[in-house]
Scaffold this motif. Structure first.
Motif, PDB file in Angstrom:
ATOM      1  N   PRO A  18      32.439  32.239  52.499  1.00 30.29           N
ATOM      2  CA  PRO A  18      33.266  33.394  52.830  1.00 30.29           C
ATOM      3  C   PRO A  18      34.760  33.124  52.672  1.00 30.29           C
ATOM      4  CG  PRO A  18      31.529  33.178  54.441  1.00 30.29           C
ATOM      5  CD  PRO A  18      31.492  31.940  53.577  1.00 30.29           C
ATOM      6  N   VAL A  19      35.205  31.892  52.925  1.00 25.66           N
ATOM      7  CA  VAL A  19      36.623  31.560  52.743  1.00 25.66           C
ATOM      8  C   VAL A  19      36.992  31.724  51.275  1.00 25.66           C
ATOM      9  CG1 VAL A  19      38.289  29.667  52.722  1.00 25.66           C
ATOM     10  CG2 VAL A  19      36.902  30.058  54.736  1.00 25.66           C
ATOM     11  N   ALA A  20      36.158  31.205  50.382  1.00 20.53           N
ATOM     12  CA  ALA A  20      36.441  31.321  48.951  1.00 20.53           C
ATOM     13  C   ALA A  20      36.493  32.787  48.527  1.00 20.53           C
ATOM     14  CB  ALA A  20      35.385  30.566  48.148  1.00 20.53           C
ATOM     15  N   MET A  21      35.580  33.596  49.049  1.00 20.68           N
ATOM     16  CA  MET A  21      35.574  35.020  48.701  1.00 20.68           C
ATOM     17  C   MET A  21      36.801  35.724  49.267  1.00 20.68           C
ATOM     18  SD  MET A  21      31.458  35.920  48.750  1.00 20.68           S
ATOM     19  CE  MET A  21      31.522  36.449  50.421  1.00 20.68           C
ATOM     20  N   LEU A  22      37.204  35.363  50.472  1.00 20.99           N
ATOM     21  CA  LEU A  22      38.388  35.971  51.085  1.00 20.99           C
ATOM     22  C   LEU A  22      39.646  35.614  50.301  1.00 20.99           C
ATOM     23  CD1 LEU A  22      39.458  37.719  53.367  1.00 20.99           C
ATOM     24  CD2 LEU A  22      39.596  35.667  54.787  1.00 20.99           C
ATOM     25  N   VAL A  23      39.745  34.380  49.835  1.00 21.09           N
ATOM     26  CA  VAL A  23      40.886  33.963  49.007  1.00 21.09           C
ATOM     27  C   VAL A  23      40.899  34.765  47.711  1.00 21.09           C
ATOM     28  CG1 VAL A  23      41.862  32.041  47.678  1.00 21.09           C
ATOM     29  CG2 VAL A  23      41.110  31.673  50.028  1.00 21.09           C
ATOM     30  N   GLN A  24      39.729  35.021  47.142  1.00 16.83           N
ATOM     31  CA  GLN A  24      39.645  35.828  45.923  1.00 16.83           C
ATOM     32  C   GLN A  24      40.131  37.245  46.179  1.00 16.83           C
ATOM     33  OE1 GLN A  24      35.601  35.567  44.511  1.00 16.83           O
ATOM     34  NE2 GLN A  24      35.965  33.604  43.504  1.00 16.83           N
ATOM     35  N   VAL A  25      39.769  37.815  47.311  1.00 18.96           N
ATOM     36  CA  VAL A  25      40.240  39.163  47.659  1.00 18.96           C
ATOM     37  C   VAL A  25      41.757  39.160  47.761  1.00 18.96           C
ATOM     38  CG1 VAL A  25      40.255  40.946  49.453  1.00 18.96           C
ATOM     39  CG2 VAL A  25      38.107  39.850  48.822  1.00 18.96           C
ATOM     40  N   ALA A  26      42.316  38.205  48.489  1.00 13.57           N
ATOM     41  CA  ALA A  26      43.767  38.131  48.683  1.00 13.57           C
ATOM     42  C   ALA A  26      44.496  37.926  47.364  1.00 13.57           C
ATOM     43  CB  ALA A  26      44.110  37.013  49.658  1.00 13.57           C
ATOM     44  N   SER A  27      43.902  37.143  46.471  1.00 14.94           N
ATOM     45  CA  SER A  27      44.554  36.803  45.203  1.00 14.94           C
ATOM     46  C   SER A  27      44.643  37.983  44.239  1.00 14.94           C
ATOM     47  CB  SER A  27      43.823  35.637  44.538  1.00 14.94           C
ATOM     48  OG  SER A  27      43.943  34.480  45.339  1.00 14.94           O
ATOM     49  N   GLN A  28      43.961  39.059  44.531  1.00 12.10           N
ATOM     50  CA  GLN A  28      44.019  40.254  43.682  1.00 12.10           C
ATOM     51  C   GLN A  28      45.323  41.020  43.862  1.00 12.10           C
ATOM     52  OE1 GLN A  28      40.576  42.755  44.316  1.00 12.10           O
ATOM     53  NE2 GLN A  28      39.221  40.987  44.411  1.00 12.10           N
ATOM     54  N   TYR A  29      46.101  40.675  44.870  1.00 12.98           N
ATOM     55  CA  TYR A  29      47.300  41.441  45.211  1.00 12.98           C
ATOM     56  C   TYR A  29      48.563  40.638  44.957  1.00 12.98           C
ATOM     57  CZ  TYR A  29      43.828  44.464  47.157  1.00 12.98           C
ATOM     58  OH  TYR A  29      42.745  45.288  47.274  1.00 12.98           O
ATOM     59  N   ASP A  30      49.624  41.366  44.588  1.00  9.32           N
ATOM     60  CA  ASP A  30      50.923  40.739  44.353  1.00  9.32           C
ATOM     61  C   ASP A  30      51.622  40.380  45.659  1.00  9.32           C
ATOM     62  OD1 ASP A  30      50.703  40.958  41.574  1.00  9.32           O
ATOM     63  OD2 ASP A  30      51.567  42.976  41.575  1.00  9.32           O
ATOM     64  N   LYS A  45      46.018  33.183  50.299  1.00  8.06           N
ATOM     65  CA  LYS A  45      45.682  32.863  48.913  1.00  8.06           C
ATOM     66  C   LYS A  45      45.442  31.367  48.721  1.00  8.06           C
ATOM     67  CE  LYS A  45      48.300  36.817  47.263  1.00  8.06           C
ATOM     68  NZ  LYS A  45      49.381  37.299  46.408  1.00  8.06           N
ATOM     69  N   SER A  46      45.541  30.602  49.786  1.00 11.77           N
ATOM     70  CA  SER A  46      45.349  29.156  49.737  1.00 11.77           C
ATOM     71  C   SER A  46      44.014  28.777  50.376  1.00 11.77           C
ATOM     72  CB  SER A  46      46.484  28.441  50.484  1.00 11.77           C
ATOM     73  OG  SER A  46      46.153  27.099  50.734  1.00 11.77           O
ATOM     74  N   ILE A  47      43.092  28.289  49.568  1.00 11.78           N
ATOM     75  CA  ILE A  47      41.776  27.937  50.115  1.00 11.78           C
ATOM     76  C   ILE A  47      41.891  26.803  51.131  1.00 11.78           C
ATOM     77  CG2 ILE A  47      41.071  26.312  48.307  1.00 11.78           C
ATOM     78  CD1 ILE A  47      38.270  27.908  48.614  1.00 11.78           C
ATOM     79  N   MET A  48      42.759  25.846  50.879  1.00  9.23           N
ATOM     80  CA  MET A  48      42.921  24.735  51.821  1.00  9.23           C
ATOM     81  C   MET A  48      43.496  25.235  53.143  1.00  9.23           C
ATOM     82  SD  MET A  48      41.550  22.252  50.358  1.00  9.23           S
ATOM     83  CE  MET A  48      42.006  20.837  51.318  1.00  9.23           C
ATOM     84  N   GLY A  49      44.480  26.111  53.068  1.00  9.76           N
ATOM     85  CA  GLY A  49      45.056  26.668  54.286  1.00  9.76           C
ATOM     86  C   GLY A  49      44.047  27.484  55.066  1.00  9.76           C
ATOM     87  N   MET A  50      43.288  28.292  54.348  1.00 10.61           N
ATOM     88  CA  MET A  50      42.302  29.156  55.000  1.00 10.61           C
ATOM     89  C   MET A  50      41.227  28.339  55.706  1.00 10.61           C
ATOM     90  SD  MET A  50      43.133  32.294  54.678  1.00 10.61           S
ATOM     91  CE  MET A  50      41.595  33.119  54.994  1.00 10.61           C
ATOM     92  N   MET A  77      41.563  43.302  53.022  1.00 15.10           N
ATOM     93  CA  MET A  77      41.330  42.123  53.855  1.00 15.10           C
ATOM     94  C   MET A  77      40.606  42.522  55.140  1.00 15.10           C
ATOM     95  SD  MET A  77      42.576  39.489  52.187  1.00 15.10           S
ATOM     96  CE  MET A  77      42.938  38.210  53.378  1.00 15.10           C
ATOM     97  N   GLU A  78      41.028  43.633  55.717  1.00 14.04           N
ATOM     98  CA  GLU A  78      40.382  44.129  56.933  1.00 14.04           C
ATOM     99  C   GLU A  78      38.917  44.466  56.661  1.00 14.04           C
ATOM    100  OE1 GLU A  78      40.766  47.699  60.243  1.00 14.04           O
ATOM    101  OE2 GLU A  78      41.893  47.856  58.391  1.00 14.04           O
ATOM    102  N   GLN A  79      38.652  45.142  55.548  1.00 16.68           N
ATOM    103  CA  GLN A  79      37.281  45.493  55.195  1.00 16.68           C
ATOM    104  C   GLN A  79      36.404  44.255  55.064  1.00 16.68           C
ATOM    105  OE1 GLN A  79      37.750  47.858  51.666  1.00 16.68           O
ATOM    106  NE2 GLN A  79      37.976  49.776  52.807  1.00 16.68           N
ATOM    107  N   PHE A  80      36.929  43.234  54.410  1.00 21.02           N
ATOM    108  CA  PHE A  80      36.165  41.996  54.227  1.00 21.02           C
ATOM    109  C   PHE A  80      35.864  41.339  55.565  1.00 21.02           C
ATOM    110  CE2 PHE A  80      35.459  37.536  53.611  1.00 21.02           C
ATOM    111  CZ  PHE A  80      34.576  37.501  52.539  1.00 21.02           C
ATOM    112  N   LEU A  81      36.901  41.176  56.373  1.00 26.65           N
ATOM    113  CA  LEU A  81      36.744  40.474  57.650  1.00 26.65           C
ATOM    114  C   LEU A  81      35.872  41.229  58.648  1.00 26.65           C
ATOM    115  CD1 LEU A  81      40.361  39.124  57.990  1.00 26.65           C
ATOM    116  CD2 LEU A  81      38.286  37.749  57.732  1.00 26.65           C
ATOM    117  N   SER A  82      35.857  42.554  58.523  1.00 25.15           N
ATOM    118  CA  SER A  82      35.038  43.337  59.453  1.00 25.15           C
ATOM    119  C   SER A  82      33.637  43.589  58.902  1.00 25.15           C
ATOM    120  CB  SER A  82      35.738  44.655  59.793  1.00 25.15           C
ATOM    121  OG  SER A  82      35.902  45.435  58.622  1.00 25.15           O
TER     122      SER A  82
END
Length: 85
Positions: A18-30, A45-50, A77-82
């Protein structure tokens, strides 16, 4: 800049996949996107940080975004996390 507090509803909490998928979601945005949990604030957008956050189902986290697409970024991000992805 906008921010929103959400409750994590992903059944297994935040683990490796899920962390990798969440980073992918975040990375879609400027926009710059950060997640805050307790006293930690990490770049979404940082997998290590997440991976350092380690939040669990039921935990509240804050999503912060700043940029031209911040509204959409926070919404996705909210949709993913919820669990509404």
């Amino acid at each position: 800049m906008i921010s929103k507090t959400v409750t994590v509803a992903i059944p297994s909490g935040i683990e490796h996949s899920p962390v990798a998928m969440l980073v992918q979601v975040a990375s879609q945005y400027d926009s710059s996107i950060y997640l805050e949990s307790g006293s930690k604030r990490v770049n979404a957008k940082s997998i290590m940080g997440m991976m350092t956050l380690g939040f669990n189902k039921g935990e509240q986290i804050k999503i912060c975004a700043e940029g031209n697409d911040e509204d959409n970024a926070v919404k996705k991000m909210e949709q993913f996390l919820s669990g509404q992805q």
